[in-house]
Scaffold this active site. Sequence first.
Site, mmCIF file in Angstrom:
data_model
loop_
_atom_site.group_PDB
_atom_site.id
_atom_site.type_symbol
_atom_site.label_atom_id
_atom_site.label_comp_id
_atom_site.label_asym_id
_atom_site.label_seq_id
_atom_site.Cartn_x
_atom_site.Cartn_y
_atom_site.Cartn_z
ATOM 1 N N PRO A 16 0.794 -1.295 -0.035
ATOM 2 C CG PRO A 16 0.128 -1.304 2.383
ATOM 3 C CD PRO A 16 0.708 -1.660 1.018
ATOM 4 C CG ASP A 74 11.081 -7.186 -7.541
ATOM 5 O OD1 ASP A 74 10.382 -7.199 -6.399
ATOM 6 O OD2 ASP A 74 12.672 -7.418 -7.208
ATOM 7 C CG PHE A 154 7.481 1.712 2.226
ATOM 8 C CD1 PHE A 154 7.291 3.082 1.190
ATOM 9 C CD2 PHE A 154 7.778 0.422 1.637
ATOM 10 C CE1 PHE A 154 7.265 2.679 -0.015
ATOM 11 C CE2 PHE A 154 8.269 1.081 0.059
ATOM 12 C CZ PHE A 154 8.391 1.670 -0.425
ATOM 13 N NE ARG A 183 8.508 2.013 -5.475
ATOM 14 C CZ ARG A 183 9.033 2.865 -4.239
ATOM 15 N NH1 ARG A 183 9.437 2.926 -3.279
ATOM 16 N NH2 ARG A 183 9.511 1.259 -4.553
HETATM 17 P P1 ITT Z 1 4.856 -6.015 -3.736
HETATM 18 O O1 ITT Z 1 6.144 -7.495 -4.182
HETATM 19 O O2 ITT Z 1 3.815 -5.884 -3.754
HETATM 20 O O3 ITT Z 1 5.006 -4.544 -5.063
HETATM 21 P P2 ITT Z 1 7.471 -5.304 -2.218
HETATM 22 O O4 ITT Z 1 7.209 -4.824 -0.926
HETATM 23 O O5 ITT Z 1 6.969 -7.261 -1.392
HETATM 24 O O6 ITT Z 1 5.906 -5.600 -2.738
HETATM 25 P P3 ITT Z 1 9.189 -5.743 -3.219
HETATM 26 O O7 ITT Z 1 9.604 -6.485 -3.817
HETATM 27 O O8 ITT Z 1 9.748 -4.325 -4.324
HETATM 28 O O9 ITT Z 1 8.068 -5.286 -3.072
HETATM 29 O O10 ITT Z 1 10.713 -4.846 -2.261
HETATM 30 C C1 ITT Z 1 11.329 -4.173 -1.780
HETATM 31 C C2 ITT Z 1 11.220 -3.613 -0.595
HETATM 32 O O11 ITT Z 1 12.449 -2.797 -0.496
HETATM 33 C C3 ITT Z 1 10.944 -3.419 0.189
HETATM 34 O O12 ITT Z 1 9.746 -4.034 1.132
HETATM 35 C C4 ITT Z 1 11.225 -2.647 1.380
HETATM 36 O O13 ITT Z 1 11.261 -3.255 2.467
HETATM 37 C C5 ITT Z 1 12.244 -1.785 0.188
HETATM 38 N N1 ITT Z 1 11.659 -0.532 -0.333
HETATM 39 C C6 ITT Z 1 11.567 -0.574 -1.291
HETATM 40 N N2 ITT Z 1 11.004 0.434 -2.183
HETATM 41 C C7 ITT Z 1 11.846 1.287 -0.931
HETATM 42 C C8 ITT Z 1 11.252 2.728 -0.644
HETATM 43 O O14 ITT Z 1 11.396 3.820 -1.560
HETATM 44 N N3 ITT Z 1 11.937 3.005 0.876
HETATM 45 C C9 ITT Z 1 12.227 2.492 2.023
HETATM 46 N N4 ITT Z 1 12.835 0.879 1.331
HETATM 47 C C10 ITT Z 1 11.810 0.383 0.041
#
Ligand code: ITT
Length: 198
Positions: A16, A74, A154, A183
Amino acid sequence: MNHLSADKLLFATHNPAKVSELSRLVSPSKKIVSLADLNYKDEIPETGDTLEENALQKAQTIFKRFKIPCFSDDSGLFIEALNGEPGVHSAHYSGKRDYRINNQLVLEKLAGITNRKAYFKTIFCLIEADEKTTYFEGIVNGSIAEESTGENGFGYDPIFIPEGHTKTFGELSASVKKALSHRARATEKLIQYLGAKE
Ligand code: ITT
């Protein structure tokens, strides 16, 4: 082929926080439709060794299910002194999908290490109606803080200080993250690509 109106984008994520960042990033020209909006709760496999492989897997899963063009994200945190860890394993680095525990693990591994260089990277994978698949990349360089600070954002945001700043994404406002995050940079490319088609 089902379709959404041209101003809507289906985002293949269960996170989310990503949905709300994207909604703010693409507003007002586009609207994000989330998997929650479609009441889709099934787990999406992410078994690849790279961000690209995982992004493809996520987008393909949702494209096959809904037959609607969609994109996935990802992302990962890559730390130089840890040979690029947590990288593709960012979501469950400690074995748990728990942001606080994963941040703590990073800080423990970097204890006493002066090289704090790191970057966040996002890969979007877009699948269009004709199944054309395109990737968009965004990177933000920075460093890992000595301790976790701030409640904004997050994931690893409370331990990541973007280049040009002295505070973590956890402390900086959402508008700063919106202006310079990995992002945000990938989104800019996605929007430019879609805009060129309209
Ligand atoms: P989806 O796969 O459902 O999109 P996810 O949380 O599992 O959600 P990822 O597989 O891309 O997403 O995991 C990347 C992890 O990296 C995420 O859970 C965070 O811990 C971290 N992360 C990704 N983008 C971030 C951000 O903008 N700021 C801080 N941590 C981030």
